[in-house]
Design an enzyme around this catalytic site. Structure first.
Site, PDB file in Angstrom:
ATOM      1  N   LYS A   6       0.827  -1.221   0.000  1.00 30.01           N
ATOM      2  CA  LYS A   6       0.000   0.000   0.000  1.00 30.01           C
ATOM      3  C   LYS A   6       0.857   1.265   0.000  1.00 30.01           C
ATOM      4  CE  LYS A   6      -1.884   1.988   3.889  1.00 30.01           C
ATOM      5  NZ  LYS A   6      -1.761   3.448   3.851  1.00 30.01           N
ATOM      6  N   ASN A   7       1.809   1.332   0.916  1.00 32.52           N
ATOM      7  CA  ASN A   7       2.567   2.580   1.066  1.00 32.52           C
ATOM      8  C   ASN A   7       3.531   2.827  -0.089  1.00 32.52           C
ATOM      9  OD1 ASN A   7       1.261   3.236   3.419  1.00 32.52           O
ATOM     10  ND2 ASN A   7       2.762   2.217   4.729  1.00 32.52           N
ATOM     11  N   CYS A   9      -6.039   8.546   8.467  1.00 32.74           N
ATOM     12  CA  CYS A   9      -6.283   8.032   9.808  1.00 32.74           C
ATOM     13  C   CYS A   9      -5.873   9.066  10.848  1.00 32.74           C
ATOM     14  CB  CYS A   9      -5.497   6.747  10.016  1.00 32.74           C
ATOM     15  SG  CYS A   9      -6.017   5.446   8.913  1.00 32.74           S
ATOM     16  N   ARG A  45       0.100  15.283  12.148  1.00 34.23           N
ATOM     17  CA  ARG A  45       0.500  15.013  10.776  1.00 34.23           C
ATOM     18  C   ARG A  45       0.565  16.272   9.905  1.00 34.23           C
ATOM     19  NH1 ARG A  45      -1.860   9.182   8.952  1.00 34.23           N
ATOM     20  NH2 ARG A  45       0.292   8.705   8.669  1.00 34.23           N
ATOM     21  N   ARG A  98      -8.838  -0.043   4.204  1.00 31.91           N
ATOM     22  CA  ARG A  98      -7.936   0.948   3.606  1.00 31.91           C
ATOM     23  C   ARG A  98      -6.591   0.332   3.245  1.00 31.91           C
ATOM     24  NH1 ARG A  98      -8.912   6.679   6.376  1.00 31.91           N
ATOM     25  NH2 ARG A  98      -7.451   7.188   4.747  1.00 31.91           N
TER      26      ARG A  98
HETATM   27  C1  UD1 Z   1       4.520   7.751   8.195  1.00 30.78           C
HETATM   28  C2  UD1 Z   1       5.626   6.759   8.494  1.00 30.78           C
HETATM   29  C3  UD1 Z   1       5.620   5.703   7.426  1.00 30.78           C
HETATM   30  C4  UD1 Z   1       4.231   5.077   7.413  1.00 30.78           C
HETATM   31  C5  UD1 Z   1       3.143   6.118   7.227  1.00 30.78           C
HETATM   32  C6  UD1 Z   1       1.745   5.547   7.335  1.00 30.78           C
HETATM   33  C7  UD1 Z   1       7.822   7.137   9.473  1.00 30.78           C
HETATM   34  C8  UD1 Z   1       9.046   7.972   9.491  1.00 30.78           C
HETATM   35  N1  UD1 Z   1       6.885   7.470   8.555  1.00 30.78           N
HETATM   36  O1  UD1 Z   1       4.779   8.314   6.919  1.00 30.78           O
HETATM   37  O2  UD1 Z   1       6.616   4.735   7.641  1.00 30.78           O
HETATM   38  O3  UD1 Z   1       4.148   4.108   6.434  1.00 30.78           O
HETATM   39  O4  UD1 Z   1       3.275   7.116   8.213  1.00 30.78           O
HETATM   40  O5  UD1 Z   1       1.395   5.271   8.648  1.00 30.78           O
HETATM   41  O6  UD1 Z   1       7.702   6.214  10.245  1.00 30.78           O
HETATM   42  N2  UD1 Z   1       6.094  15.610   9.988  1.00 30.78           N
HETATM   43  C9  UD1 Z   1       6.136  16.969  10.166  1.00 30.78           C
HETATM   44  N3  UD1 Z   1       6.029  17.768   9.072  1.00 30.78           N
HETATM   45  C10 UD1 Z   1       5.902  17.280   7.810  1.00 30.78           C
HETATM   46  C11 UD1 Z   1       5.872  15.877   7.634  1.00 30.78           C
HETATM   47  C12 UD1 Z   1       5.965  15.082   8.741  1.00 30.78           C
HETATM   48  O7  UD1 Z   1       6.239  17.451  11.286  1.00 30.78           O
HETATM   49  O8  UD1 Z   1       5.824  18.069   6.849  1.00 30.78           O
HETATM   50  C13 UD1 Z   1       6.161  14.719  11.156  1.00 30.78           C
HETATM   51  C14 UD1 Z   1       4.851  13.978  11.363  1.00 30.78           C
HETATM   52  O9  UD1 Z   1       3.943  14.720  12.119  1.00 30.78           O
HETATM   53  C15 UD1 Z   1       5.309  12.740  12.082  1.00 30.78           C
HETATM   54  C16 UD1 Z   1       6.652  12.456  11.438  1.00 30.78           C
HETATM   55  O10 UD1 Z   1       7.109  13.689  10.913  1.00 30.78           O
HETATM   56  O11 UD1 Z   1       5.497  12.987  13.436  1.00 30.78           O
HETATM   57  C17 UD1 Z   1       6.581  11.347  10.362  1.00 30.78           C
HETATM   58  O12 UD1 Z   1       6.078  11.888   9.234  1.00 30.78           O
HETATM   59  P1  UD1 Z   1       6.176  11.251   7.776  1.00 30.78           P
HETATM   60  O13 UD1 Z   1       7.241  10.236   7.648  1.00 30.78           O
HETATM   61  O14 UD1 Z   1       6.152  12.379   6.839  1.00 30.78           O
HETATM   62  O15 UD1 Z   1       4.768  10.572   7.736  1.00 30.78           O
HETATM   63  P2  UD1 Z   1       4.177   9.753   6.593  1.00 30.78           P
HETATM   64  O16 UD1 Z   1       4.728  10.136   5.273  1.00 30.78           O
HETATM   65  O17 UD1 Z   1       2.705   9.769   6.811  1.00 30.78           O
END
Ligand code: UD1
Length: 416
Positions: A22-23, A116, A121, A396
């Site tokens: 998925k990811n 979710c 985020r 999902r």
């Molecule tokens: C994250 C997970 C990923 C997982 C996905 C779905 C990590 C590092 N990332 O990816 O492995 O598959 O969720 O659950 O484990 N953040 C900021 N500002 C930004 C972007 C991110 O502060 O612009 C913070 C987020 O709030 C969070 C962290 O960075 O605390 C991880 O973010 P990110 O890796 O970007 O999240 P996803 O891409 O959703």
């Protein structure tokens, strides 16, 4: 409202084929906008989030057809229309459409992404990186408007190895001019898959899987045919299910290295694990021991997506241990639901203190995708019947979790 009903205490035995990831596939679907042509994507899982991504493509004027697990996308006629905010909000990964839409259309407007509910985020790292690359960004309420001013290559140092931001920068930098370097880039296998997909279209992206990625922009991308990697979190889900419920399982199509942080913990807790080039065996002990400390972290750390799954295993183990959630500040919603099944869990900030207990069936509610899967894992180990409400969350990210667990011997059904 759809639910999953489980009668616990049946051991799981058999082989399971792990689905496409998925990811990995969600950013690949977004990347399909870039070449303005045909992309044939094999091993695409049939998931609610994939269907939502296809709807976004269609809103933008592309077409997509599913044939088994092959998705054919034609992005030759994209119209650059604004996508309905409700659609964008329906999945967090919609944010990775920003890079490709900006690249193809020069402008993009999105509402703050949904998905979710597991913490704040934010997308500030995506947006400040875009600004450095020559994009004007304006935020008003929950609306973000981006317009390309003068796109250029840039040296970008991420304050945190964000998966989504790394992907978005790669997607924006692939076409155009200049050289972009990303430092402190996310190193997840899904980033490598995106690089490989982009390069299959003729892009020049190097270094994915390390903390330093270089993207040499090209003028044009071509049609492509690509097979998506398998889903390490689905594999972690089945490994945890066997560890909690008992039994023996062969997972086919998964590279052992992708899930080693999870299987090592299970192994140290008494499970038998055997690794083959493209499959993994997990055999459960009579009762799994509780790992003492599990800390989530960016890859190759323990995946935040598997944290809830391991909490279910720990809840029915012998002994006690601590989980520390370092990625999202609000990802323990499942603990409250696990307690309804008799789990002994205390939450203190980003730490969860878990003492193994005998779980009993009950009525619980999924809060997000992985918490839903974790509740199913706990239900498999619980005495009696459990109903997991809001099963749509599970859809999902899992292509027929209920059917697959049933084929392994679980007493499980989908009910309305
Ligand atoms: C994250 C997970 C990923 C997982 C996905 C779905 C990590 C590092 N990332 O990816 O492995 O598959 O969720 O659950 O484990 N953040 C900021 N500002 C930004 C972007 C991110 O502060 O612009 C913070 C987020 O709030 C969070 C962290 O960075 O605390 C991880 O973010 P990110 O890796 O970007 O999240 P996803 O891409 O959703």
């Amino acid at each position: 409202m759809s639910a999953v009903k489980v009668s616990g205490k049946n051991k799981l035995y058999g082989n399971i084929k792990i689905q496409g990831c998925k990811n990995a596939v969600l950013p690949i679907i977004a990347a399909s906008l870039l070449n303005g042509g045909e992309n044939i994507i094999h091993n695409c899982p049939y998931l609610a989030d994939v269907i939502a991504s296809i709807k976004i493509l269609e809103e933008l004027g592309a077409s997509a057809v599913f044939d088994g697990n092959t998705l054919v996308i034609d992005s030759s006629g994209i119209s650059c229309r604004r996508v309905e905010p409700a659609l964008m909000k329906s999945l967090r990964s919609s944010v990775v459409f920003l890079g490709p839409v900006l690249s193809r259309c020069g402008k993009a407007a999105v509402s703050m992404p949904g998905g979710c509910d597991i913490g704040k985020r934010p997308i500030d790292i995506h947006l400040t990186s875009f600004e450095r690359m020559g994009v004007d960004v304006e935020c008003a309420g929950d609306e973000v408007t981006c317009a390309v001013n003068k796109l250029h290559g840039e040296r970008i140092v991420l304050p945190f190895p964000s998966v989504g931001a790394t992907e978005n920068i790669m997607l924006l930098a692939a076409l155009g001019r200049g050289v972009t370097t990303i430092h402190n880039a996310a190193r997840e296998p899904e980033i490598v898959d995106l690089q490989n997909f982009l390069n299959s279209m003729g892009a020049r992206v190097f270094g994915a899987g390390t903390g330093n990625i270089t993207i040499y922009a090209v003028d044009k991308l071509t049609d492509s045919e690509y097979t998506v990697m398998t889903d390490r979190i689905e594999a972690a889900t089945f490994a945890c299910a066997v560890a909690a419920a008992g039994g023996e399982l062969y997972m086919e199509g998964i590279k052992p290295g992708y899930i080693r942080t999870v299987t090592n913990i299970l192994k140290n807790s008494g499970a038998a694990v055997a690794e083959y080039p493209d499959s993994v065996y997990v055999g459960a002990p009579s009762q799994i021991s509780c790992p003492q400390l599990v800390s989530t972290g960016p890859y190759p750390g323990f995946p935040t997506d598997a944290q809830s799954l391991l909490m279910s295993v720990m809840s029915c183990s012998k002994g006690s241990g601590v989980i520390r959630e370092n990625i999202f500040e609000n990802r323990f919603g499942h603990a409250q639901e696990l307690r309804r099944l008799g789990a002994d869990i205390i939450i203190d900030g980003r730490s969860a203190y878990v003492r193994g207990a005998a779980l009993t069936g009950g009525q619980v509610t999924a809060r997000d995708l992985r918490s839903g899967a974790a509740l199913v894992v706990a239900a498999l180990a619980a005495e009696g019947e459990t109903t997991v409400e809001k099963a749509v969350y599970i859809d999902r990210g899992y292509d027929d979790l209920v059917g697959k667990l049933g084929s392994l011997g679980a007493s499980i059904e989908r009910v309305n």
